[in-house]
Design a protein around this motif. Structure first.
Motif, short mmCIF file in Angstrom:
data_model
loop_
_atom_site.label_atom_id
_atom_site.label_comp_id
_atom_site.label_asym_id
_atom_site.label_seq_id
_atom_site.Cartn_x
_atom_site.Cartn_y
_atom_site.Cartn_z
N GLN A 178 0.83 -1.20 0.00
CA GLN A 178 0.00 0.00 0.00
C GLN A 178 0.87 1.25 0.00
N GLU A 179 0.59 2.15 -0.90
CA GLU A 179 1.34 3.40 -0.96
C GLU A 179 0.86 4.35 0.13
N VAL A 180 1.79 4.99 0.80
CA VAL A 180 1.45 6.00 1.79
C VAL A 180 1.57 7.35 1.10
N ALA A 181 0.46 8.00 0.89
CA ALA A 181 0.45 9.26 0.15
C ALA A 181 -0.51 10.23 0.83
N GLY A 182 -0.39 11.49 0.46
CA GLY A 182 -1.27 12.52 0.99
C GLY A 182 -0.48 13.59 1.72
N HIS A 183 -1.21 14.43 2.43
CA HIS A 183 -0.66 15.62 3.05
C HIS A 183 -0.56 15.42 4.55
N LEU A 194 11.73 10.58 5.13
CA LEU A 194 10.37 10.42 4.64
C LEU A 194 10.31 10.44 3.12
N ARG A 195 11.08 11.33 2.50
CA ARG A 195 11.09 11.42 1.04
C ARG A 195 11.58 10.12 0.42
N ALA A 196 12.52 9.46 1.11
CA ALA A 196 13.05 8.20 0.60
C ALA A 196 12.07 7.05 0.81
N GLU A 197 11.39 7.03 1.96
CA GLU A 197 10.53 5.89 2.31
C GLU A 197 9.10 6.06 1.85
N ASP A 241 5.51 8.06 14.11
CA ASP A 241 6.43 7.03 14.59
C ASP A 241 7.87 7.31 14.16
N LEU A 242 8.06 7.86 12.97
CA LEU A 242 9.41 8.18 12.52
C LEU A 242 10.00 9.32 13.35
N LEU A 243 9.19 10.31 13.67
CA LEU A 243 9.65 11.39 14.54
C LEU A 243 10.04 10.84 15.91
N ALA A 244 9.22 9.95 16.45
CA ALA A 244 9.52 9.36 17.76
C ALA A 244 10.83 8.58 17.72
N GLU A 245 11.11 7.94 16.60
CA GLU A 245 12.34 7.17 16.46
C GLU A 245 13.57 8.06 16.33
N MET A 246 13.46 9.14 15.55
CA MET A 246 14.64 9.92 15.18
C MET A 246 14.95 11.08 16.13
N LEU A 247 13.94 11.65 16.76
CA LEU A 247 14.17 12.86 17.56
C LEU A 247 15.18 12.69 18.69
N PRO A 248 15.15 11.57 19.45
CA PRO A 248 16.13 11.48 20.54
C PRO A 248 17.57 11.60 20.07
N GLY A 249 17.94 10.93 18.98
CA GLY A 249 19.29 11.03 18.46
C GLY A 249 19.61 12.40 17.90
#
Length: 317
Positions: A110-115, A136-139, A303-311
């Protein structure tokens, strides 16, 4: 599209129609669902690649068919009525089921698309969000990411943004929040400015320093006083409500600015004013509207923000 609020939306939805007589139109339901997730007809039209008038007619047709009002207008956006809130979960479940059928038939992911709109302070937006957006642009190249860089607290209930990065926990029951990290900061200045200022051996020496203040300088002064720095309004010859501008002023030797350790320590043009003190500590929360949190694209970004922000807050790439 009518913009009123039903007094008893659930009962009116059932009483105003005979469910057996309805010929279900998925295009109308999808138009309703995407409009609910996007928060406006214009954004939903872009997401569905159709014209706004066509989308508006589909939503209005669904309202007429069901005999209820699904949206009310708030500012430039649309907010679900109680009837709309009741219906959207059912339509979302139908959409997910349809997606699973499509995946099973086509064998494709399933493609994740939208705003998706993310709001954060100016400093966080410029410092933390670019590497997140690059991933995000890559994934998920189908996503359109809107960064709302503002030091003002945006109202997620009014769909001013989908996700917020905040330093305080929200109190509204309609919002979900996750504490993802703790940030810390201190006072920074250009080496040249510190050389002109002379040796600083403790907080008491800050009485002869010049600071770059916020528009709420009184609170800043009170905080510094509480820490032990005897500063007054006379120590704040420069005031600016833009943290990015403050930071650049400090780089140019115009005074002292407060900022996070992860950003300031990595900046070769700045130096800690007092290496051991003062330290400021504050939590970092990710916040989203309860309904938007169930959107797949919003959940992916959340979820990506939660993963990346601490580092990233520690100064990592």
């Amino acid at each position: 599209m009518r913009m009123g609020i039903d007094r008893n939306p659930i009962s009116s939805m059932h009483s105003c129609m005979d469910w057996r007589s309805i010929t279900f139109d998925w295009n109308r339901a999808r138009a309703f669902l995407v409009t609910a997730e996007e928060g406006s007809l214009s954004a939903a039209a872009r997401a569905l690649n159709m014209t706004q008038p066509t989308l508006g007619r589909q939503v209005s047709a669904l309202e007429e068919e069901l005999g209820v009002t699904l949206f009310e207008r708030v500012g430039r956006g649309l907010v679900l009525t109680e009837s709309g809130l009741h219906l959207v979960e059912h339509v979302r479940a139908m959409g997910e089921a349809a997606g699973r059928v499509s995946l099973a038939a086509g064998g494709q992911s399933q493609e994740v698309a939208g705003h998706v709109a993310i709001t954060a302070s100016e400093l966080y937006s410029a410092w933390l969000l670019p590497p997140v957006i690059a991933r995000l642009r890559a994934e998920a190249p189908g996503l359109v990411v809107d960064v709302v860089a503002s030091n003002a607290v945006r109202d997620l209930k009014r769909r001013e943004a989908d996700i917020a990065i905040r330093n305080t926990r929200p109190e509204q029951a309609e919002l979900v929040a996750r504490r993802v990290a703790e940030d810390s900061g201190t006072l920074y200045a250009a080496p040249g400015y510190l050389d002109r200022l002379g040796p600083l051996t403790g907080l008491g020496d800050l009485a002869r320093a010049e600071f770059i203040g916020f528009d709420e300088t009184d609170r800043y002064i009170a905080m510094l006083n509480q820490l032990g720095a005897p500063v007054t309004e006379a120590n704040f010859p420069l005031i600016c409500d833009s943290h990015l501008v403050q930071w650049d002023m400090a780089r140019r030797g115009l005074g002292i600015a407060a900022g996070p350790h992860g950003l300031g320590d990595a900046d070769p043009t700045l130096r800690r004013v007092l290496p051991e003190e003062p330290d400021f500590h504050y939590p970092v929360w990710l916040v989203a509207h309860r309904e938007l949190r169930t959107s797949r694209r919003v959940r992916l970004v959340f979820d990506l923000l939660a993963e990346m922000l601490p580092g990233l807050l520690r100064g990592g790439a």
